[in-house]
Design an enzyme around this catalytic site. Structure first.
Site, mmCIF file in Angstrom:
data_model
loop_
_atom_site.group_PDB
_atom_site.id
_atom_site.type_symbol
_atom_site.label_atom_id
_atom_site.label_comp_id
_atom_site.label_asym_id
_atom_site.label_seq_id
_atom_site.Cartn_x
_atom_site.Cartn_y
_atom_site.Cartn_z
ATOM 1 N N ASP A 67 0.797 -1.218 0.000
ATOM 2 C CA ASP A 67 0.000 0.000 0.000
ATOM 3 C C ASP A 67 0.833 1.273 0.000
ATOM 4 O OD1 ASP A 67 -2.454 -1.340 -0.080
ATOM 5 O OD2 ASP A 67 -2.268 -1.819 2.056
ATOM 6 N N ARG A 86 -2.436 4.599 9.042
ATOM 7 C CA ARG A 86 -1.321 4.028 8.270
ATOM 8 C C ARG A 86 -0.429 5.114 7.653
ATOM 9 N NH1 ARG A 86 -2.568 -0.917 4.607
ATOM 10 N NH2 ARG A 86 -0.313 -0.942 4.813
ATOM 11 N N HIS A 161 -9.947 -3.107 -1.329
ATOM 12 C CA HIS A 161 -9.176 -2.536 -2.442
ATOM 13 C C HIS A 161 -9.617 -3.143 -3.769
ATOM 14 C CE1 HIS A 161 -5.799 -1.919 0.687
ATOM 15 N NE2 HIS A 161 -6.164 -0.718 0.289
ATOM 16 N N CYS A 248 -0.764 -7.989 -0.950
ATOM 17 C CA CYS A 248 -0.494 -6.883 -0.007
ATOM 18 C C CYS A 248 0.874 -6.930 0.650
ATOM 19 C CB CYS A 248 -1.487 -6.898 1.146
ATOM 20 S SG CYS A 248 -3.141 -7.356 0.728
HETATM 21 C C1 CIR Z 1 -5.697 -2.229 6.245
HETATM 22 O O1 CIR Z 1 -6.898 -2.186 6.561
HETATM 23 O O2 CIR Z 1 -5.130 -1.288 5.697
HETATM 24 C C2 CIR Z 1 -4.922 -3.485 6.522
HETATM 25 N N1 CIR Z 1 -5.423 -4.110 7.715
HETATM 26 C C3 CIR Z 1 -5.011 -4.433 5.348
HETATM 27 C C4 CIR Z 1 -4.310 -3.912 4.118
HETATM 28 C C5 CIR Z 1 -4.315 -4.891 3.004
HETATM 29 N N2 CIR Z 1 -3.569 -4.387 1.909
HETATM 30 C C6 CIR Z 1 -3.818 -4.663 0.642
HETATM 31 O O3 CIR Z 1 -4.820 -5.315 0.335
HETATM 32 N N3 CIR Z 1 -3.032 -4.155 -0.280
#
Ligand code: CIR
Length: 253
Positions: A67, A86, A161, A248
């Site tokens: 991300d 984040r 996403h 991710c």
């Molecule tokens: C979030 O909610 O940002 C994290 N717990 C999960 C992120 C997952 N990332 C992705 O699908 N690229």
């Protein structure tokens, strides 16, 4: 062909990360660490040199490194993640990617999560979601276009996403959750449509003729076997509890 990946070990308090997924069992660190280790091994088996960063306990979601950046053959675009909790994770990715690419950055009020960005050849789909806003998508699109790429936005009405629901599996083919098949931007690709009971398996990762897929999705596995790729099934129960998946946990380039 990818040669490198960047990943980060999960921290002991990773279960404090953001999640919308109901689970009666809290996410378990020991199991998560083993699942992550197997994931790193699969990336290596697919031929990647993996740079593994240390955990960041102040950011329990920081092992979801995807991300924080979008990496193309000529540039690394550092994002501003869409979730307040984040924002800041991206800073520790900058020095790592500086070794490989010219760095450019999304500027506020733009936000982008790399999980919303899907590359298919030199075309980029950018999901507009709870995390990626129109301003961020347009900034990213302009950067990608300057590098000779094309881009389109897609509204992400369900799931966290865009890549929670759609991924590229080679041969002009997308793996698509059933509620995304009708999107007009996806029409010119072949589609493997997931059984609605196996939607989570949409988050499958193609790396150099290897397909990393979550374990436990037999219908999807049968569909993917037609592609003539080496399929590696990985346990991701603890990753999933935190709304994450296979794409991710790394940046590939
Ligand atoms: C979030 O909610 O940002 C994290 N717990 C999960 C992120 C997952 N990332 C992705 O699908 N690229």
């Amino acid at each position: 062909m990818f040669t490198h990946a960047v990943a980060r070990k999960p921290c002991k308090n990773f279960a404090r990360g953001l999640t919308t997924t109901f689970s009666s069992e809290p996410a378990d660190y020991g199991l998560m660490a083993r699942q992550h280790e197997a994931y790193l091994e699969a990336l290596s088996a697919a031929g990647l040199e993996v740079v593994v960063l240390e955990p960041q306990p102040d950011y329990p979601d920081a092992h979801f490194v995807e991300d924080t950046a979008v990496v193309t053959p000529d540039v690394a675009v550092i994002t501003i993640p869409g979730a307040d909790a984040r924002q800041g994770e991206e800073e520790s990715i900058v020095p790592v990617l500086t070794e490989f690419r010219k760095i450019t950055r999304i500027q506020a009020p733009g936000t982008v999560d790399g999980g919303d960005v899907l590359q298919v050849g030199n075309h980029f789909f950018i999901g507009i979601s709870q995390r990626t806003n129109q301003e961020g998508a347009e900034q990213l699109g302009r950067i990608l276009q300057a590098g000779g790429n094309t881009w389109t936005t897609v509204t992400v009405g369900a799931g966290l996403h865009f890549k929670s629901s759609v991924n590229y599996v080679g041969k002009n083919t997308l793996l698509v959750a059933s509620n995304f098949t009708a999107k007009k931007q996806l029409k010119k690709y072949n589609q493997i449509v997931l059984d609605s009971t196996e939607s989570y398996a949409a988050n499958t990762l193609l790396v150099n003729q290897h397909l990393l897929m979550p374990a436990g999705y037999p219908k999807t596995r049968k569909q993917l076997e037609t592609l003539d790729l080496k399929i590696i099934e990985l346990e991701v129960s603890e990753v999933r509890k935190m709304d994450g998946g296979l794409t991710c946990m790394s940046l590939r380039f």
